[in-house]
Enzyme design. Structure first.
Site, PDB file in Angstrom:
ATOM      1  CG  ASP A  10      -1.935   1.212   1.496  1.00 56.33           C
ATOM      2  OD1 ASP A  10      -2.342   1.641   0.536  1.00 56.33           O
ATOM      3  OD2 ASP A  10      -1.363   1.919   2.664  1.00 56.33           O
ATOM      4  CG  LEU A  11       1.737   5.678  -1.982  1.00 54.91           C
ATOM      5  CD1 LEU A  11       3.345   5.081  -2.114  1.00 54.91           C
ATOM      6  CD2 LEU A  11       1.321   6.311  -3.221  1.00 54.91           C
ATOM      7  CG  ASP A  12      -1.436   7.649   0.460  1.00 52.39           C
ATOM      8  OD1 ASP A  12      -0.456   8.021   0.062  1.00 52.39           O
ATOM      9  OD2 ASP A  12      -2.464   7.915  -0.131  1.00 52.39           O
ATOM     10  CB  THR A  18      -0.016  11.207   1.661  1.00 52.12           C
ATOM     11  OG1 THR A  18      -0.143   9.623   1.579  1.00 52.12           O
ATOM     12  CG2 THR A  18       1.249  11.297   0.624  1.00 52.12           C
ATOM     13  CE  LYS A  46      -4.284   7.517   8.880  1.00 52.70           C
ATOM     14  NZ  LYS A  46      -3.286   7.039  10.012  1.00 52.70           N
ATOM     15  N   GLY A  47      -7.206   4.830   3.036  1.00 49.58           N
ATOM     16  CA  GLY A  47      -7.484   3.547   2.237  1.00 49.58           C
ATOM     17  C   GLY A  47      -8.537   3.947   1.560  1.00 49.58           C
ATOM     18  CB  VAL A  48     -11.866   5.680   2.044  1.00 50.28           C
ATOM     19  CG1 VAL A  48     -12.922   5.977   1.525  1.00 50.28           C
ATOM     20  CG2 VAL A  48     -11.653   4.648   3.453  1.00 50.28           C
ATOM     21  NE  ARG A  50      -8.777  12.101  -5.823  1.00 46.87           N
ATOM     22  CZ  ARG A  50      -8.146  12.365  -6.986  1.00 46.87           C
ATOM     23  NH1 ARG A  50      -8.831  13.006  -7.879  1.00 46.87           N
ATOM     24  NH2 ARG A  50      -7.205  11.588  -7.299  1.00 46.87           N
ATOM     25  CB  SER A 115      -1.708   2.832  -3.565  1.00 47.25           C
ATOM     26  OG  SER A 115      -2.378   3.912  -3.457  1.00 47.25           O
ATOM     27  CB  ALA A 116      -7.314   3.806  -2.754  1.00 44.00           C
ATOM     28  CB  SER A 117      -3.409   7.300  -4.370  1.00 45.48           C
ATOM     29  OG  SER A 117      -3.266   8.641  -4.709  1.00 45.48           O
ATOM     30  CE  LYS A 118      -9.507   7.552  -9.640  1.00 43.09           C
ATOM     31  NZ  LYS A 118     -10.774   8.019  -9.972  1.00 43.09           N
ATOM     32  CG  ASN A 119      -3.115  12.457  -6.895  1.00 46.27           C
ATOM     33  OD1 ASN A 119      -3.103  13.113  -7.768  1.00 46.27           O
ATOM     34  ND2 ASN A 119      -4.013  12.443  -5.802  1.00 46.27           N
ATOM     35  CE  LYS A 146      -5.816  -0.642  -0.748  1.00 48.64           C
ATOM     36  NZ  LYS A 146      -4.792   0.107  -0.378  1.00 48.64           N
ATOM     37  CD  GLU A 170      -3.707  -1.421   2.862  1.00 51.27           C
ATOM     38  OE1 GLU A 170      -3.867  -0.622   3.896  1.00 51.27           O
ATOM     39  OE2 GLU A 170      -4.083  -1.068   1.838  1.00 51.27           O
ATOM     40  CG  ASP A 171      -1.931   2.695   6.116  1.00 46.60           C
ATOM     41  OD1 ASP A 171      -2.521   2.343   5.073  1.00 46.60           O
ATOM     42  OD2 ASP A 171      -2.302   3.912   6.705  1.00 46.60           O
TER      43      ASP A 171
END
Ligand code: B16
Ligand code: MG
Length: 221
Positions: A10-12, A18, A46-48, A50, A115-119, A146, A170-171
């Site tokens: 996972d990223l964030d 972040t 977290k992990g949700v 946007r 990761s869920a992030s688009k960034n 997730k 995962e966090d």
């Protein structure tokens, strides 16, 4: 040599912190709309994705908007978020993350992002670790959020591995759930009480080595 062939991160909250930037941007949006959010409420983001985060924020303010307006609000939050991460560099990598990535790279085992992030590409590039990943699966590629396991299943597939040959770091509670549902070994990174469904939990990645991970896995059996 251990049995794990793939490492999915996972990223964030695992590789970079972040969450504070997301919080500040969501808070600015809430303030613009006339209410405030707390750090505790931010934990639920977290992990949700946007889109789902925006729904949650609007529910906190008892507000509803037509879809067209919601897209604009999500874009506005993202513009603030992107501006705040524009100065990120490798100093923002969380303790132990780079060392573990380097060790895995050196062994030739697979590494994927989940990761869920688009960034995520922007963040991986600015922190200088983009090239270390064999596969990058993130919110630009998934259709499910997730705790659905899609993001990790796509990661395993990209590495040409089965879920039980991979570990997931995962966090978030939902991320751990996603990993478990997908048949992965789940490693929580953070608070053991919050991440109580993980196969095992490390407070962070500091000092986390392949050997330590394999030892923990053999204790599970
Ligand atoms: P973006 P992860 C998640 O990343 C964050 O934890 C979450 O707070 C954020 O809303 C989500 O990415 C989407 O991020 O707005 O950049 O697309 O923990 O799954 O790496
Ligand atoms: Mg996370």
């Amino acid at each position: 040599m251990g049995k794990i062939k793939g490492y999915i991160f996972d990223l964030d909250g695992v590789i970079v912190d972040t969450a504070k930037y997301h919080y500040n941007s969501w808070r600015k949006l809430a303030n613009t709309l006339g209410f405030d959010i707390t750090e505790e409420q931010n934990e639920n983001l977290k992990g949700v994705s946007r889109k789902e985060s925006l729904e949650y924020i609007l529910s906190l303010g008892n507000l509803s908007f037509p879809d067209k307006e919601k897209i604009k609000l999500a874009e506005l939050k993202n513009s603030w978020y992107v501006a705040s991460i524009s100065g990120m560099n490798d100093s923002e990598l969380l303790p132990g993350a780079l060392e573990l990535l380097k060790e895995i790279r050196a062994t030739g085992l697979g590494i994927s992002l989940g990761s869920a992030s688009k960034n995520s590409e922007r963040i991986l590039k600015s922190t200088g670790i983009f090239e270390m990943f064999d596969a990058i699966i993130d919110g630009t590629k998934t259709t499910e959020s997730k705790p659905h396991p899609q993001v990790f299943l796509m990661g395993a597939e990209a590495l040409k591995l089965q879920p039980d040959e991979c570990v997931v770091f995962e966090d978030s509670f939902n991320g751990v759930k996603a990993a478990n549902t997908g048949g992965f070994i789940s490693i929580g990174v953070g608070n053991a009480d919050t991440l109580n469904e993980a196969d095992f939990v490390f407070p962070d990645l500091e000092g986390c080595t392949i050997e330590k991970i394999e030892n923990q896995i053999s204790n599970l059996k």
